[in-house]
Design an enzyme around this catalytic site. Sequence first.
Site, PDB file in Angstrom:
ATOM      1  N   TYR A  40       3.421 -10.583  -3.018  1.00  0.00           N
ATOM      2  CA  TYR A  40       2.919  -9.531  -2.363  1.00  0.00           C
ATOM      3  C   TYR A  40       3.818  -9.405  -0.987  1.00  0.00           C
ATOM      4  O   TYR A  40       4.251 -10.535  -0.464  1.00  0.00           O
ATOM      5  CB  TYR A  40       1.707  -9.660  -1.890  1.00  0.00           C
ATOM      6  N   HIS A  66      -1.635  -7.456 -12.704  1.00  0.00           N
ATOM      7  CA  HIS A  66      -2.865  -6.611 -12.270  1.00  0.00           C
ATOM      8  C   HIS A  66      -2.238  -5.605 -11.257  1.00  0.00           C
ATOM      9  O   HIS A  66      -1.471  -5.969 -10.244  1.00  0.00           O
ATOM     10  CB  HIS A  66      -4.109  -7.270 -12.014  1.00  0.00           C
ATOM     11  N   HIS A  74      -4.204  -3.333  -8.088  1.00  0.00           N
ATOM     12  CA  HIS A  74      -5.412  -2.983  -7.204  1.00  0.00           C
ATOM     13  C   HIS A  74      -5.379  -1.474  -6.952  1.00  0.00           C
ATOM     14  O   HIS A  74      -4.403  -1.050  -6.689  1.00  0.00           O
ATOM     15  CB  HIS A  74      -5.553  -3.857  -5.921  1.00  0.00           C
TER      16      HIS A  74
END
Length: 203
Positions: free
Chosen positions: A87, A137, A139
């Site tokens: 991230y 995944h 968000h």
Amino acid sequence: MSDAGPKGRTGRRDEAAFAITPPQIVGPFYPIRERPDLATNLARPMGSAAEAQGQLIYVRGRVLTPSGKPVPHALIEIWQANAAGKYRHPSDMNPAPVDPNFKGFARLTADASGCYSFRTIKPGRYPTAEGEIRPPHIHLTVEGRFDRLVTQLYFAGEAENLADRWLNAAPHPDRLIVNLQEPPSHLEKHAMVADFDIILASG
């Protein structure tokens, strides 16, 4: 998108097809220093000279009520790790490299029929501070007329799905898992497509 019902189901619309999308945690990496791109192309953010690294995917779907009515103009935020599982967040200690061509944060609005879509890359798995491995995944936060949902989208076939504590804490984890499909002819041949309808409690 077909109007046959969530996740491309065909035939009659039973109540189970419109079950509310399970919530998930916001997580520690909600962007705090980045401004979201106000566009639907996370795979090539505004001002970037090149495409992001990784498997190109298109995510598309509708924002609906449990009765199947569209939620027009729902506001959707998306944030995710890059293809290496990193991230762009100061708290992310994963040593994986940052992709200079991937911001991983965008905001878009569904249309009058509740339809949305965005272009991105499949995020990578990554280690947590507790030593677990989180599956790939994405968000999402979704704001309708009455509801705000925080959830996560997962991908079928990922080994880490079986042990992920957040996914498996959902009342119906299968409602958060999508299959990657071959693209229609008007999209890039190397891309994949995921259908993910989002059901809000009240709209």
